[in-house]
Write a protein that holds these residues in place. Structure first.
Motif, PDB file in Angstrom:
ATOM      1  N   TYR A 104      -5.552  -4.909  -9.901  1.00  0.00           N
ATOM      2  CA  TYR A 104      -5.783  -3.542  -9.442  1.00  0.00           C
ATOM      3  C   TYR A 104      -6.104  -2.658 -10.632  1.00  0.00           C
ATOM      4  N   TYR A 147       1.171 -12.931  -5.120  1.00  0.00           N
ATOM      5  CA  TYR A 147       1.582 -12.886  -3.716  1.00  0.00           C
ATOM      6  C   TYR A 147       1.843 -14.294  -3.185  1.00  0.00           C
ATOM      7  N   TRP A 184      -0.560  -7.119   8.508  1.00  0.00           N
ATOM      8  CA  TRP A 184       0.677  -6.777   7.850  1.00  0.00           C
ATOM      9  C   TRP A 184       0.460  -5.442   7.133  1.00  0.00           C
ATOM     10  N   ASN A 226       7.589  -4.964   3.435  1.00  0.00           N
ATOM     11  CA  ASN A 226       6.425  -5.135   4.285  1.00  0.00           C
ATOM     12  C   ASN A 226       6.845  -5.613   5.666  1.00  0.00           C
ATOM     13  N   ASN A 242      10.298  -7.900   5.227  1.00  0.00           N
ATOM     14  CA  ASN A 242      10.814  -8.320   3.926  1.00  0.00           C
ATOM     15  C   ASN A 242      11.112  -7.084   3.094  1.00  0.00           C
ATOM     16  N   THR A 281      -0.260  -8.010   3.051  1.00  0.00           N
ATOM     17  CA  THR A 281       0.996  -8.560   2.579  1.00  0.00           C
ATOM     18  C   THR A 281       0.778  -9.413   1.330  1.00  0.00           C
ATOM     19  N   GLY A 282      -0.456  -9.810   1.091  1.00  0.00           N
ATOM     20  CA  GLY A 282      -0.797 -10.551  -0.117  1.00  0.00           C
ATOM     21  C   GLY A 282      -1.426  -9.552  -1.068  1.00  0.00           C
ATOM     22  N   TRP A 283      -2.766  -9.626  -1.156  1.00  0.00           N
ATOM     23  CA  TRP A 283      -3.426  -8.506  -1.847  1.00  0.00           C
ATOM     24  C   TRP A 283      -3.395  -7.281  -0.949  1.00  0.00           C
ATOM     25  N   LEU A 284      -3.369  -6.108  -1.577  1.00  0.00           N
ATOM     26  CA  LEU A 284      -3.194  -4.857  -0.846  1.00  0.00           C
ATOM     27  C   LEU A 284      -4.464  -4.020  -0.952  1.00  0.00           C
ATOM     28  N   ASP A 285      -5.017  -3.667   0.203  1.00  0.00           N
ATOM     29  CA  ASP A 285      -6.260  -2.911   0.220  1.00  0.00           C
ATOM     30  C   ASP A 285      -6.549  -2.406   1.619  1.00  0.00           C
TER      31      ASP A 285
END
Lengths: 107, 116
Positions: free
Chosen positions: A36, A91, B33, B50, B59, B100-104
């Motif tokens: 990021y 992740y 998620w 999340n 979680n 929940t993995g990458w956030l976007d």
């Protein structure tokens, strides 16, 4: 908990130069690694996911590589708008964890 | 345009409570998620909690488990976090993010200040 360690903490680069940022995980994350960019006063923006996949709209000068515990974000030719803080995030495991960030500043 | 927008931050005393909200638009909210991530002043990013698409799985960061409750209302395209027993160290900008993995994408954040 997986600890993500980024280096260097600060990277001084001249516009037009190449920048390489490192991120190391304390254990394997199976390429489940994101990068990021965050500018002052702004929210983080996704650059890379799956260690090497550029997010939508991200310029080709940004690239990600690596596997296992060692990853690299490369900015091929720094533009003025690229000076910011960069974070890696795994992740693969709970809890999701971030590196402490690398600040890319103008040399 | 895919976006999320947070609200609800403010000043609260230690031990107090606060509820943050996040509204998603431009995407099928119920198909993703959703996560909360925070950033203390001048510090790095810390994932907080999340929740699965249907709310059936949640979680939490260890330090907030038992004090924070994440929830969602898919009919309103909204995500929430109910924060109680707040501590000074919970002071941060709280971001809502899709995934929940990458956030976007991430929202612009809402500031929570815990202080007497």
């Amino acid at each position: 908990e997986i600890v993500m360690t980024q280096s260097p903490a600060i990277l001084s680069v001249s516009p037009g130069e190449r920048a390489s940022l490192s991120c190391r995980a304390s254990q394997t994350v199976n390429n489940k690694l994101a990068w990021y960019q965050q500018k002052p006063g702004q929210a983080p923006r996704l650059l890379i996911y799956g260690a090497s996949n550029r997010a939508t709209g991200i310029p080709a000068r940004f690239s990600g590589s690596g596997s296992g515990p060692e990853f690299t974000l490369t900015i091929s030719s720094l533009q003025s708008e690229d000076f910011a803080v960069y974070y890696c995030q795994q992740y693969n495991n709970w809890p999701r964890t971030f590196g402490q960030g690398t600040k890319v500043e103008i040399k | 345009e895919v976006q999320v927008v947070e609200s609800g931050g403010g000043l609260v005393q230690p031990g107090g409570s606060l509820r943050l909200s996040c509204v998603g638009s431009g995407f099928t909210f119920s198909g993703y998620w959703m996560s909360w991530v925070r950033q203390a002043p001048g510090k790095g990013l810390e994932w907080v909690a999340n929740i699965k698409e249907d709310g059936s799985e949640k979680n939490y960061l260890d330090s907030v488990r038992g004090r924070f409750i994440i929830s969602r209302d898919n009919g309103k395209d909204s995500l929430y976090v109910e924060m109680s027993s707040l501590r000074v160290e919970d002071t941060a900008v709280y971001y809502c993010a899709r995934g929940t993995g990458w956030l976007d994408p991430w929202g612009q954040g809402t500031l929570v200040t815990v202080s007497s």
